[in-house]
Write an enzyme that holds these catalytic residues in place. Structure first.
Site: not given
Length: 661
Positions: A144, A153
């Site tokens: 995730e 990210e």
């Protein structure tokens, strides 16, 4: 322990220094994070849980242990879901130490400590091996790492590294390791000439400005002695220096005002004046070794040449300053560059292609399979062994392929697992097979002597030669092949066969007639190989299957013939027909050496860049002065001659009413 932290006061604009706990940054990040928000996202949690259950089930259905790698585990939630779903073990990676410590406690509190190992590292630092963080690669990857921008990210580099180093490939954990000699080999001295205008600047990273390397004044006495010429430059970007893209200019006057350049469009001073040509192209020179370079750190590019060859190297300082000189050409000492050309290296490194062979092999291999591989320097034998064949043998007729495969097998500790038979297939004996019958005959097929697509039908002749050694119900892969054709309009390639007539006001019809006479003698009935990814064209017809070859049976004694017609569905000038082979590994898996996908609406084609396709030019449409005409059809007569292995072609262009040209 206390530390001073500087903080800008947004109201006064001044910097204030406050005494804070040493873990202040950690607390700040945790307090402002969205961990709780994610845990409250019930839809996300349920969908992840469902996806994890499905992934674990797929692995278990294959009879394998489910080994999970969870990157960015946070609380360990996804790892705990995986264990609950039946995973045998999970490696939960978390780089943020407070969160990793919390994950350890959460995992322990929920009773999963014996099934989940929390690793407090960045995923790119995780090691695999007996003494590593993970004893082996995982076969399920869950993460995730997403934000509102999806990849903000660092999802892409994390996934990229994980797939390369932490999770299993289509072969499971097995990876084919190149021999050290191949890794260190400077390669073959031959240049790779190419139409750089067909290589998009987005396909590579430019690391330097265009550098003038050396010049030769042909108006004066020249020397053929070996020499080197260096140019210092500051890299424009950091990266791996792999190749030098090179071309030359020629000046027609002493002042250099009349210049003809071979520069590709993205380096041309006036791209609108770009002249298409095939007799002079651009060069790709592979550096002896990949070199890491850093933006702004000066390097020297050195051009070496002898009386016939040019090659390049990168050096930290100029050869003139350190006295080093390398006049000798790079020489391949690993055998691979002698056996495989550059497109073949690309083909071998095409993971999608490899995966297709792996999936096909999975459907035909059995635990007791005795496999015989027939292709020059093919890695199919390694794939067959890794996928569980009982015995694997490979025929390597040439000395070069024999030596290379020995090195590859040794590098992968397979020298006693795969048996190399160094003889021609027709000389194969039962003793070579240790008295066993072959249950699976494999070929890509690829043979270094092949020039035209159908030359690899040599595999069919090999299959016929070893027929007596095939056991009952033996499987042949590929099981069949087919010859395909499409009629095309070339953007530029037609020029190489087009009559000139008048050239700059001079009558050269005599040369046209001479070439036409030579073509009428033989080659107008033949095709010639071209790598069509370098030569844009539009398809004017739909691709059509012309001939089929059934490898499950020996080569027939009678010719295989086909006659028919191809309807032209798009307007344009029909310059010729393009032909290629497709190999049917299994009923559900086909490898194309030509078109990779259906043509676009306007007919633009996407060709296999690892292979050359065959071009049959229509002589009547190559003259740009000839009328374009209306709707047309192309009639063909194609024949495969078993006694010689030749394929003869005859195409006739006619209008819609059937009148010949």
């Amino acid at each position: 322990m206390k530390i001073f932290c500087g903080r800008a006061n947004p109201t006064t604009g001044s910097v204030e220094w406050l005494e804070e706990d040493e873990h202040y940054d950690y607390h700040q990040e945790i307090a402002r994070s969205s961990y709780a928000d994610m845990l409250h996202d019930k839809d996300r949690n349920i969908k992840y849980y469902q996806g994890i259950r499905a992934a674990v089930s797929r692995v278990k259905d294959r009879g394998q242990k489910a080994l999970v790698l969870d990157i960015g585990t946070g609380t360990g939630l996804l790892s705990m879901m995986a264990v609950t779903a039946g995973a045998d073990f999970c490696y939960a990676v978390e780089v943020f130490k407070p969160m990793a410590d919390a994950a350890v406690k959460i995992v322990e509190k929920n009773g999963f400590s014996n099934k989940i190992k929390v690793i407090n590292k960045h995923s790119t630092e995780v090691t695999v091996g007996p003494d590593g963080d993970m004893p082996c690669r995982a076969n399920i990857l869950i993460t995730e790492l997403f934000d509102t921008e999806l990849i903000g990210e660092g999802a892409l580099p994390s996934y990229e590294h994980a797939h390369r180093h932490l999770v299993q490939t289509s072969l499971g954990e097995q990876i084919i390791v190149p021999p050290m000699e191949l890794e260190r080999c400077p390669g073959a001295p031959s240049v790779y000439d190419i139409q750089l205008n067909q290589v998009s600047p987005t396909d590579f990273t430019v690391l330097s400005d265009v550098l003038p390397m050396f010049s030769v004044d042909f108006s004066k006495q020249v020397s053929s002695s070996a020499a080197c010429h260096s140019r210092q430059f500051e890299p424009l970007a950091s990266g791996q220096a792999q190749v030098v893209l090179s071309w030359w200019d020629i000046e027609m006057d002493p002042e250099g005002k009349i210049r003809c350049t071979m520069a590709p469009f993205w380096a041309h001073t006036d791209p609108q004046e770009l002249q298409w040509r095939d007799h002079w192209m651009q060069c790709v020179y592979f550096l002896p070794q990949e070199e890491p370079i850093v933006q702004g750190s000066a390097l020297c590019l050195v051009a070496h040449h002898d009386d016939y060859c040019v090659w390049y190297s990168l050096q930290r300082t100029s050869p003139k300053k350190n006295g080093r000189f390398h006049p000798a050409r790079p020489v391949c000492d690993c055998q691979a560059h002698l056996l495989w050309n550059r497109p073949r290296f690309g083909e071998i490194n095409d993971q999608d292609r490899t995966d297709q062979y792996v999936q096909a092999l999975r459907t035909v291999l059995k635990p007791d399979s005795v496999c015989l591989c027939v292709s020059d320097g093919s890695l199919l034998s390694v794939l067959a062994h890794y996928l569980g064949a009982e015995q694997v043998l490979t025929i390597e007729s040439s000395a070069a392929s024999h030596r290379l495969m020995k090195k590859i097998f040794k590098a992968n500790h397979l020298e006693d697992k795969i048996n190399i038979i160094a003889k021609r297939p027709e000389s194969l004996t039962s003793a070579d097979l240790e008295g066993k019958k072959v249950s699976l005959l494999l070929g890509e097929p690829f043979f270094t002597t092949s020039l035209l697509p159908w030359h690899n039908l040599y595999f069919w002749y090999v299959r016929t030669a070893v027929d007596q050694h095939l056991g009952p119900g033996a499987v042949v892969m590929p099981q069949a092949a087919s010859l395909h054709a499409v009629v095309v309009e070339f953007r530029d390639l037609w020029r190489i066969r087009s009559p000139c007539g008048d050239c700059e006001g001079f009558d050269v019809h005599i040369m046209d007639d001479m070439i036409k006479h030579a073509l009428d003698f033989r080659e107008s009935k033949e095709a010639e190989p071209h790598p069509l990814w370098e030569y844009p064209c539009r398809s004017l017809s739909e691709p059509q299957q012309i001939l089929t070859f059934d490898f499950r049976e020996p080569v027939p004694s009678q010719s295989i013939c086909a006659e028919g017609s191809i309807e032209l569905r798009r307007p344009g000038r029909s310059h010729g027909a393009v032909l290629w082979m497709e190999y049917h590994l299994t009923p559900d898996s086909t490898i194309s050496t030509g078109l990779l996908k259906p043509a676009e609406d306007k007919g633009y084609c996407c060709w296999n860049s690892h292979c050359k396709q065959a071009v049959y030019f229509f002589s009547t449409t190559l003259d740009p002065r000839a009328p374009l005409g209306g709707p047309q059809t192309v009639s063909y007569a194609v024949e495969f001659h078993p006694c010689t292995g030749d394929v003869t072609l005859d195409f006739t262009l006619s209008d819609a009413l059937g009148d010949g040209c």
